[in-house]
Design a protein around this motif. Structure first.
Motif, short mmCIF file in Angstrom:
data_model
loop_
_atom_site.label_atom_id
_atom_site.label_comp_id
_atom_site.label_asym_id
_atom_site.label_seq_id
_atom_site.Cartn_x
_atom_site.Cartn_y
_atom_site.Cartn_z
N THR A 236 -7.77 -10.95 2.19
CA THR A 236 -7.43 -11.26 1.03
C THR A 236 -7.14 -9.88 -0.01
O THR A 236 -6.35 -10.11 -1.05
N PHE A 360 -12.13 -15.23 0.01
CA PHE A 360 -10.68 -15.29 -0.48
C PHE A 360 -10.67 -14.84 -2.07
O PHE A 360 -9.91 -14.08 -2.39
N PHE A 364 -9.76 -11.21 -3.74
CA PHE A 364 -8.60 -11.21 -5.07
C PHE A 364 -9.30 -10.79 -6.24
O PHE A 364 -8.78 -10.02 -7.07
#
Length: 411
Positions: A236, A360, A364
């Motif tokens: 990610t 994830f 980010f």
């Protein structure tokens, strides 16, 4: 502790295709709405810099806050989904998205936009646990591979639609009107979900009151859980670079227009969606090689991104290769979800997907902070090169997931 389920959580061996298709479509729309939210703020970064004078670091903080809230919430939301079912959590999440967009449409300060990031992050946090809980419980076993493919495909389409929707609306009507329109869009999706609420009903996990809650966390002692978490985090980080900074990187390195850079990001997402579609067929035919498929996909994507970082191909070539990177990475999506399913203990679907997919959100959250500083220093090529290196690290982690996964579990 033992748990009981109000209904059987194991997918039925067979169900009418029409029933499965409707559920896939609803969950797909749910996933698309989640991915659409990831770009609500980044797409407006160039506008915010001009209108408010914010730096890349300021904007990176905003994006990171969204994913910090989402990641922390996602790790917990799996327990909530297991306990109360997916449906009410879905309704609440869509409502939060609508509220966040409405506030963004009238925001006039950095704190106000940070509030938008918090609300949108809270809305986003539950989607992977609730989506996969619905799919694993309601879709026929034989169609699960295709269901995961549709799920990944629609997520990529949500990313692809966001630049077009927000870009066109902001160009024609202004950025504030774009957020107002996005709010109405989320309310429309919420109404559709409520209308089809019978298709979204899932079982709940009921605890025996005389047993300790610590057993709810027992799955966290499995090494494969943390291998999966690390895979999501690393892969990610690279995706976040593409989403947050590909537009200014293309503008700085190759002097392309804002519109052309936006179309390139849309092309990346569409190619990713096509890759997911192909990957669904691959995952269904080779379910026991999911880790190798994922590793190969990430390796191909890393090499293509390294070519983009080199700048050898000029503006058009770089934009084309960046789009192709989305296809390479997308192929591994359905196999990735099957890889997680293999590692999921019985009765822990929401918790497992919640914890693993929080990687994830961590990716980010971390990526904009680190690479926002790179961007402020003008290290545009280095940003892409480092993103490619991180993606290559995820190859080894995917293979590690395969080595640490036991027999397929029903979850």
């Amino acid at each position: 502790m033992t748990t009981t389920l109000s209904v059987n959580s194991i997918p039925p061996a067979s169900a009418p295709l029409r029933e499965d298709s409707i559920i896939m479509a609803l969950v797909g729309l749910s996933h698309a709405s989640s991915h659409f939210s990831h770009l609500l703020l980044p797409l407006m970064f160039p506008i915010f810099m001009k209108e408010f004078g914010w730096t890349f670091t300021d904007l990176g903080m905003m994006s990171s806050l969204f994913f910090v809230v989402s990641g922390a919430g996602q790790a917990c939301s799996g327990f909530v989904v297991d306990r109360f079912g997916a449906r009410p959590i879905l309704f609440a999440a869509l409502g939060l998205f609508a509220l966040a967009c409405l506030i963004a449409s009238v925001a006039n300060s950095y704190p106000a936009m940070m509030l938008v990031a918090v609300l949108a992050g809270l809305g986003n946090c539950a989607f992977h646990p609730l989506d996969f809980t619905i799919l694993n419980q309601r879709i026929s076993s034989a169609r699960l591979g295709y269901a995961f493919s549709v799920h990944g495909l629609t997520g990529s389409l949500g990313w692809a639609v966001a630049p077009l929707f927000m870009g066109v609306m902001s160009t024609v009507f202004g950025w504030r009107s774009a957020y107002t329109a996005a709010s109405f869009l989320y309310l429309l999706i919420l109404a559709l979900m409520v209308f089809n609420r019978d298709k979204l009903l899932t079982s709940t996990v009921k605890r025996q009151v005389n047993l300790p809650r610590s057993h709810d966390m027992a799955f966290m002692r499995l090494p494969v859980v943390w291998w999966c978490f690390c895979f999501f985090l690393l892969s990610t980080v690279t995706l976040a670079v593409v989403q947050n900074f590909s537009l200014p990187i293309l503008q700085a390195l190759h002097q392309v227009s804002f519109e052309a850079a936006t179309l390139t990001l849309t092309a990346y997402m569409l190619c990713s969606a096509l890759g997911v579609l192909v990957g669904g067929v691959v995952a269904s035919r080779f379910p026991f090689r999911s880790d190798r498929i994922v590793a190969s996909s990430m390796c191909g994507g890393a090499m293509l991104l390294a070519v983009c970082a080199s700048g050898w191909l000029g503006a058009l070539g770089t934009m084309a290769v960046l789009a192709a990177t989305g296809f390479a990475v997308g192929i591994g999506g359905p196999s990735r979800d099957l890889m997680i399913k293999k590692a999921t203990p019985p009765g822990a679907t929401g918790r497992m997907y919640g914890l693993v997919y929080s990687g994830f959100d961590v990716g980010f959250a971390v990526s904009p902070l680190v690479f926002g500083a790179f961007m402020d220093r003008g290290w545009y090529s280095a940003t892409l090169a480092c993103a490619a290196a991180v993606l290559m690290l995820s190859v080894g982690v995917a293979l590690g997931v395969g080595r640490n996964t036991g027999p397929v579990q029903a979850g």
